[in-house]
Design a protein around this motif. Structure first.
Motif, PDB file in Angstrom:
ATOM      1  N   GLY A 193      -9.132 -13.966 -23.763  1.00 14.61           N
ATOM      2  CA  GLY A 193      -8.407 -14.974 -24.530  1.00 14.61           C
ATOM      3  C   GLY A 193      -7.116 -14.472 -25.139  1.00 14.61           C
ATOM      4  O   GLY A 193      -6.562 -15.104 -26.043  1.00 14.61           O
ATOM      5  N   SER A 194      -6.605 -13.328 -24.680  1.00 13.46           N
ATOM      6  CA  SER A 194      -5.353 -12.805 -25.203  1.00 13.46           C
ATOM      7  C   SER A 194      -4.197 -13.264 -24.318  1.00 13.46           C
ATOM      8  O   SER A 194      -4.378 -13.985 -23.350  1.00 13.46           O
ATOM      9  CB  SER A 194      -5.415 -11.277 -25.268  1.00 13.46           C
ATOM     10  N   GLU A 195      -2.985 -12.798 -24.635  1.00 18.00           N
ATOM     11  CA  GLU A 195      -1.818 -13.249 -23.890  1.00 18.00           C
ATOM     12  C   GLU A 195      -1.697 -12.584 -22.527  1.00 18.00           C
ATOM     13  O   GLU A 195      -0.827 -12.919 -21.747  1.00 18.00           O
ATOM     14  CB  GLU A 195      -0.541 -12.982 -24.710  1.00 18.00           C
ATOM     15  N   TYR A 196      -2.547 -11.651 -22.247  1.00 17.38           N
ATOM     16  CA  TYR A 196      -2.520 -11.010 -20.936  1.00 17.38           C
ATOM     17  C   TYR A 196      -3.949 -10.964 -20.402  1.00 17.38           C
ATOM     18  O   TYR A 196      -4.910 -10.966 -21.156  1.00 17.38           O
ATOM     19  CB  TYR A 196      -1.934  -9.602 -21.019  1.00 17.38           C
ATOM     20  N   ASP A 197      -4.054 -10.940 -19.091  1.00 11.39           N
ATOM     21  CA  ASP A 197      -5.365 -10.956 -18.456  1.00 11.39           C
ATOM     22  C   ASP A 197      -5.711  -9.559 -17.964  1.00 11.39           C
ATOM     23  O   ASP A 197      -5.002  -8.991 -17.136  1.00 11.39           O
ATOM     24  CB  ASP A 197      -5.367 -11.939 -17.279  1.00 11.39           C
ATOM     25  N   TYR A 198      -6.791  -9.012 -18.501  1.00  6.11           N
ATOM     26  CA  TYR A 198      -7.176  -7.649 -18.149  1.00  6.11           C
ATOM     27  C   TYR A 198      -7.359  -7.481 -16.644  1.00  6.11           C
ATOM     28  O   TYR A 198      -6.808  -6.564 -16.037  1.00  6.11           O
ATOM     29  CB  TYR A 198      -8.487  -7.287 -18.860  1.00  6.11           C
ATOM     30  N   THR A 199      -8.157  -8.358 -16.055  1.00  8.21           N
ATOM     31  CA  THR A 199      -8.515  -8.190 -14.649  1.00  8.21           C
ATOM     32  C   THR A 199      -7.308  -8.193 -13.738  1.00  8.21           C
ATOM     33  O   THR A 199      -7.151  -7.310 -12.874  1.00  8.21           O
ATOM     34  CB  THR A 199      -9.488  -9.293 -14.205  1.00  8.21           C
ATOM     35  N   SER A 200      -6.423  -9.168 -13.894  1.00  8.50           N
ATOM     36  CA  SER A 200      -5.258  -9.255 -13.017  1.00  8.50           C
ATOM     37  C   SER A 200      -4.323  -8.074 -13.211  1.00  8.50           C
ATOM     38  O   SER A 200      -3.746  -7.556 -12.243  1.00  8.50           O
ATOM     39  CB  SER A 200      -4.501 -10.561 -13.259  1.00  8.50           C
ATOM     40  N   GLU A 201      -4.163  -7.632 -14.459  1.00  9.00           N
ATOM     41  CA  GLU A 201      -3.275  -6.489 -14.704  1.00  9.00           C
ATOM     42  C   GLU A 201      -3.867  -5.197 -14.146  1.00  9.00           C
ATOM     43  O   GLU A 201      -3.146  -4.361 -13.607  1.00  9.00           O
ATOM     44  CB  GLU A 201      -3.010  -6.341 -16.207  1.00  9.00           C
ATOM     45  N   ILE A 202      -5.176  -5.039 -14.286  1.00  8.89           N
ATOM     46  CA  ILE A 202      -5.825  -3.856 -13.714  1.00  8.89           C
ATOM     47  C   ILE A 202      -5.651  -3.846 -12.204  1.00  8.89           C
ATOM     48  O   ILE A 202      -5.306  -2.819 -11.606  1.00  8.89           O
ATOM     49  CB  ILE A 202      -7.316  -3.816 -14.098  1.00  8.89           C
ATOM     50  N   ASP A 203      -5.881  -4.996 -11.579  1.00 10.05           N
ATOM     51  CA  ASP A 203      -5.711  -5.098 -10.129  1.00 10.05           C
ATOM     52  C   ASP A 203      -4.279  -4.791  -9.720  1.00 10.05           C
ATOM     53  O   ASP A 203      -4.033  -4.129  -8.702  1.00 10.05           O
ATOM     54  CB  ASP A 203      -6.096  -6.496  -9.638  1.00 10.05           C
TER      55      ASP A 203
END
Length: 260
Positions: A92-102
């Protein structure tokens, strides 16, 4: 009790059952005479064979039950560890962990730099974010652990920037370690029995090596030495992280000989 300990204890039980089975079968087959009503008479070979077979069936049923318990315990532990890990990841933050990690992983794998330079730059970036303690720190560390599974420096960084995630990640590592332990046990103790050809034996040795075990500790692979050494290596490598540094394998009777 950790899942690693549960699997190890279950293996010790199976080893004890195997040893008991072999001992009883050998005793039955070694009997030459029986006494009934004070009369000594030769034991019928067919009766000995039937009695030995029944002992084998009884013990094998107990061993299969214990193996099934291991399987269920691992499946349950894996689900719980994954749920805890996913729950620990901020959402729910301004960035998405999964997509950024990928994205970070793809950029790393697609880099045209020399591997040593690429990896050195990556770790330098991780260290910088870790020192700053910014929002990218856990993302880079988690991406790094996908690229370099189990890396000690990255695990230390994760513990600094995201303790809850680090704890959950350790739970997943513990399950993965226990799964490796279970597969090595199955291959080292039982795999050789089902190997019908030299090629199949080579495949078993290859898989043991892939799992981190040394299949060439002794001649042959149907023995306790491979498993024993693997347990010791796991305790040395992961014991501190998993809280199991004092565990010892309790191998009973050395080599387990098949009676099939």
């Amino acid at each position: 009790m950790s899942i690693f300990e549960k699997v190890l204890n279950a293996h010790n039980t199976i080893i004890a059952l195997e040893t008991g089975k072999n001992t009883q079968i050998q005793d039955i087959l070694a009997r030459q005479y029986a006494t009934l009503g004070g009369v000594r008479y030769p034991v019928d070979p067919a009766q000995k064979s039937a009695a030995a077979k029944q002992v084998q069936l009884n013990y094998d049923a107990l061993i299969d039950t214990k193996k099934n318990e291991i399987r269920i315990a691992l499946e349950t532990a894996e689900k719980e560890a994954k749920r805890a890990y996913y729950d620990a990841i901020p959402m729910g933050s301004e960035y998405d962990y999964t997509s950024e990690i990928d994205r970070i992983i793809r950029n790393h794998e697609g880099s045209t730099l020399h591997p040593s330079v690429r990896d050195s730059n990556f770790f330098a970036t991780v260290r910088e974010h870790t020192e700053l303690g910014d929002k990218w720190a856990p993302i880079y560390v988690l991406a790094g652990l996908e690229i370099f599974p189990g890396n000690a420096e990255l695990l230390e960084c994760l513990d600094k920037v995201a303790p809850a995630v680090a704890k959950a990640k350790a739970g997943i590592m513990e399950v993965e370690t226990a799964k490796r332990l279970a597969e090595v046990f199955e291959l080292a103790y039982f795999g050789a029995r089902s190997a019908g050809s030299p090629i199949e034996s080579i495949h078993i040795k290859t898989r043991l090596a892939e799992l981190g075990a040394n299949p060439n500790i002794t001649v042959g692979i149907n023995n306790a030495a491979v498993y024993d050494a693997f347990v010791q290596s796991l305790v040395a490598d992961f014991g501190v992280k998993l809280g199991i540094k004092n565990i010892e394998p309790q191998v009973v009777g050395g080599v387990i000989y098949g009676n099939n």
